[in-house]
Write a protein that holds these residues in place. Structure first.
Motif, PDB file in Angstrom:
ATOM      1  N   LYS A  15     -47.125  22.419   9.438  1.00 10.68           N
ATOM      2  CA  LYS A  15     -47.581  22.513  10.822  1.00 10.68           C
ATOM      3  C   LYS A  15     -49.057  22.150  10.956  1.00 10.68           C
ATOM      4  O   LYS A  15     -49.518  21.830  12.049  1.00 10.68           O
ATOM      5  N   GLN A  16     -49.792  22.210   9.855  1.00  9.13           N
ATOM      6  CA  GLN A  16     -51.215  21.882   9.879  1.00  9.13           C
ATOM      7  C   GLN A  16     -51.482  20.436   9.461  1.00  9.13           C
ATOM      8  O   GLN A  16     -52.615  20.077   9.140  1.00  9.13           O
ATOM      9  N   PHE A  17     -50.451  19.613   9.474  1.00 12.30           N
ATOM     10  CA  PHE A  17     -50.580  18.226   9.032  1.00 12.30           C
ATOM     11  C   PHE A  17     -51.740  17.522   9.751  1.00 12.30           C
ATOM     12  O   PHE A  17     -51.807  17.482  10.975  1.00 12.30           O
ATOM     13  N   GLY A  18     -52.670  16.997   8.947  1.00 12.40           N
ATOM     14  CA  GLY A  18     -53.772  16.212   9.487  1.00 12.40           C
ATOM     15  C   GLY A  18     -54.849  17.006  10.186  1.00 12.40           C
ATOM     16  O   GLY A  18     -55.729  16.415  10.822  1.00 12.40           O
ATOM     17  N   GLN A  19     -54.832  18.344  10.054  1.00 14.14           N
ATOM     18  CA  GLN A  19     -55.810  19.171  10.755  1.00 14.14           C
ATOM     19  C   GLN A  19     -56.937  19.598   9.821  1.00 14.14           C
ATOM     20  O   GLN A  19     -56.820  19.550   8.600  1.00 14.14           O
ATOM     21  N   TRP A  20     -58.041  20.040  10.425  1.00 14.29           N
ATOM     22  CA  TRP A  20     -59.217  20.457   9.665  1.00 14.29           C
ATOM     23  C   TRP A  20     -58.856  21.567   8.682  1.00 14.29           C
ATOM     24  O   TRP A  20     -58.246  22.564   9.044  1.00 14.29           O
ATOM     25  N   GLY A  21     -59.243  21.367   7.426  1.00 13.51           N
ATOM     26  CA  GLY A  21     -58.995  22.370   6.406  1.00 13.51           C
ATOM     27  C   GLY A  21     -57.584  22.397   5.869  1.00 13.51           C
ATOM     28  O   GLY A  21     -57.266  23.210   4.994  1.00 13.51           O
ATOM     29  N   SER A  22     -56.720  21.515   6.363  1.00 11.65           N
ATOM     30  CA  SER A  22     -55.325  21.528   5.932  1.00 11.65           C
ATOM     31  C   SER A  22     -55.170  20.928   4.544  1.00 11.65           C
ATOM     32  O   SER A  22     -55.935  20.055   4.129  1.00 11.65           O
ATOM     33  N   ARG A  23     -54.145  21.386   3.827  1.00 11.02           N
ATOM     34  CA  ARG A  23     -53.809  20.798   2.527  1.00 11.02           C
ATOM     35  C   ARG A  23     -52.800  19.665   2.691  1.00 11.02           C
ATOM     36  O   ARG A  23     -52.276  19.149   1.711  1.00 11.02           O
TER      37      ARG A  23
END
Length: 582
Positions: A15-23
């Motif tokens: 769900k955090q794909f391409g977001q700040w701090g994401s793995r």
């Protein structure tokens, strides 16, 4: 890839794909996302690095395997697209893969006939399968949506021992989307809420919420994981027996994959006779001295072996079926060489490769990925300036040192004499998390101060000092000896000057500020730098009051002594510049 890793239980952060701090960044990044074995955002780099991985497997098998103990016997799988096969770097690397007969390399080519601009028919119409057959590959063409056909093709590729395999899988991009399937829009644009609804309806997917993995849907992946775990357990058992039968080899294998140097890696270093010597020649002598104690090193050159001085005495070439050599003939393929070295490095090898510094431009994409992945690849860039002389401006690097220094996490070293060159190799070998570019001369240079050369490891050091000095002369590489002669001219005029050899900005700036101030005291503002390249960046060391001497234009064809004189890179010019500041 990200959705597969999520479905297989490696992580649950899609769900955090391409977001700040994401793995889960926008493109796969080695060392950042679990399960990613190589950074592959720029097209063509992944398949090319895979050639290096497949070669490393064969090289390490020749080194470590023993009868009854095939501890190195795996295959390298690649999923590549149309864009990967369009890129020139993949052509360079895959040509070599066919030449080397890397039968354990298997590529699944997603042949969907779409790139960002639209149909590949507008720019990519050759028969890629025939092209790869011409490279010496085993090729197949299948329906990429037919799972049984895919499985059968993979099995056929597994049975092919002497040729790498390309399986052209004809697919439809955006499969299942009623209005976007088979179009370029589905490549980089979200489907949108309505098209997602229609796609789910078209695929009989009853779940309205996003990111749903229904119970049982991950069973095929879990089954595959169990098979992999069982295979790995068998390998661990084999490795345990191998350690009993061949403890020294087992220890070497584990050390290599930990990225550690052997205990005696620097026990043998070269001796120089005090005569003028080109730093490329000093590099060759250093390699001859150290390679015997560094069995993880695997060298090569892009068709410039004699010029780069990269082959060591008695080294065998790696060729098809002969993977126990210590030298790679890359041919005229600088970019392919760079990408293959990335794959070698990721597989526990210490690769080094040579070409002319001016051709570093050809391999810049691969160098950048080595820096991004923290890989200790070593680049041997010879013919580093106008000092190569008559070959002229096409081969004379001017902006290249500045361009390489601009790249984060790349250590650039330009040694001033033979002794600095030997130390530069020691630094490069110890830099396991940083690629290193060695910039080496064609022309002979005088020997400077053997007892001070270890200062290269600090990036800059005082090579010649004077009491109560009023000016600082800073130079790198072949210009350090010019600075020393300028110091003598100034002394004749009653002006005391310090000479600083600065072979590496990156190493110098990693030193404590106290050391930097010791070498370049802030109170001394009369500073002159000289380097046979663009002056860009040297102002950080000369300061706003100093003078930077260099070449902010292309070179010329002439004996190098003439070019240096005509371009103002002389002791007299440096001494005059220093005097003008006092």
């Amino acid at each position: 890839m990200t959705s597969t890793l999520r479905s297989s239980g490696v992580f649950d952060i899609i769900k955090q794909f391409g977001q700040w701090g994401s793995r889960t960044p926008g493109h796969p990044e080695y060392g950042h996302t679990p399960g990613v074995e190589v950074t592959t955002g720029p097209l063509g780099q992944g398949i090319s690095a895979a050639v290096g991985m497949a070669l490393a497997e064969r090289w390490q098998a020749a080194r470590f395997n023993r009868p009854g103990y095939e501890v190195m016997n795996h295959r390298t799988f690649v999923i590549a697209g149309d864009g990967d096969l369009m890129e020139g770097v993949s052509s360079e690397a895959c040509s070599l893969a066919g030449h080397w007969q890397l039968g354990r390399l298997i590529v699944l080519y997603d042949d969907n006939h779409i790139s960002i601009d639209g149909s590949t028919g507008i720019a990519f119409t050759e028969d890629a399968r025939q092209r790869y057959e011409a490279y010496g590959w085993h090729t197949l063409r299948i329906d990429g949506h037919d799972r049984e056909a895919v499985a059968a093709a993979i099995q056929e590729a597994l049975d092919e021992a002497s040729r790498p395999s390309l399986i052209a899988c004809r697919t439809t991009i955006g499969y299942g989307s009623p209005n976007r399937a088979g179009t370029a829009k589905v490549h980089g644009e979200p489907l949108g809420a309505e098209e997602i609804r229609l796609t789910k309806e078209n695929l009989d997917w009853p779940y309205e919420e996003p990111f749903i993995v229904p119970e049982g849907a991950d069973q095929p992946l879990k089954t595959a994981a169990r098979k992999g775990q069982a295979a790995h357990a068998q390998w661990r058992e084999l490795m345990a027996e191998y350690e009993k039968a061949h403890p020294d080899l087992a220890a070497e294998l584990r050390r290599a994959f930990r990225g550690e140097l052997p205990p005696n890696w620097d026990a043998a270093m070269p001796e120089f006779d005090g005569k003028p010597l080109a730093t490329r020649a000093a590099s060759g002598q250093t390699l001859n001295a150290i390679i015997g104690n560094n069995p993880d090193m695997l060298g090569g050159s892009a068709d410039l072996t004699g010029s780069n001085k990269t082959i060591t005495s008695g080294a065998k070439d790696i060729q098809a079926g002969q993977y126990d050599g210590r030298y790679i003939r890359y041919g005229v393929r600088e970019h392919g060489m760079g990408a293959i070295m990335n794959g070698l490095s990721l597989h526990g090898v210490i690769p080094y490769g040579g070409t002319f510094l001016v051709f570093s431009d050809y391999m810049r994409g691969a160098i950048r990925l080595a820096a991004l992945m923290n890989q200790g690849v070593i680049y041997v860039f010879t013919h580093d300036s106008i000092g190569l002389g008559e070959d002229g401006p096409t081969h004379q690097p001017i902006e290249h040192l500045a361009a390489l220094r601009a790249m984060p996490n790349l250590t650039v070293i330009r040694p001033a004499d033979a002794w600095e060159t030997a130390v530069a190799w020691k630094v490069a070998l110890q830099n396991r998390a940083t690629p290193t570019a060695l910039a080496l001369t064609r022309q002979k240079l005088p020997e400077l101060a053997r007892d001070k050369a270890e200062g290269l490891a600090n990036g800059a050091y005082i090579v010649s000092d004077a009491p109560d000095f009023q000016a600082i002369l800073i130079a790198s590489g072949s210009e350090v000896s010019i600075a020393i002669n300028a110091q003598k001219l100034l002394a004749e005029q009653g002006i005391a000057a310090r000479v600083v050899s600065m072979p590496s900005w990156e190493l110098f700036e990693a030193m404590p500020q106290s050391y930097q101030d010791e070498i370049l005291p802030p109170a001394i503002t009369a500073r002159v730098s000289m380097e046979a390249g663009v002056t860009q960046g040297w102002e950080r060391y000369t300061g706003s009051s100093g003078i930077t001497l260099g070449i902010n234009h292309f070179g010329a064809s002439a004996p190098y002594e003439t070019i240096y004189r005509e371009f103002g890179l002389t002791p007299e010019a440096m001494a005059d510049a220093a005097q003008s500041l006092l």
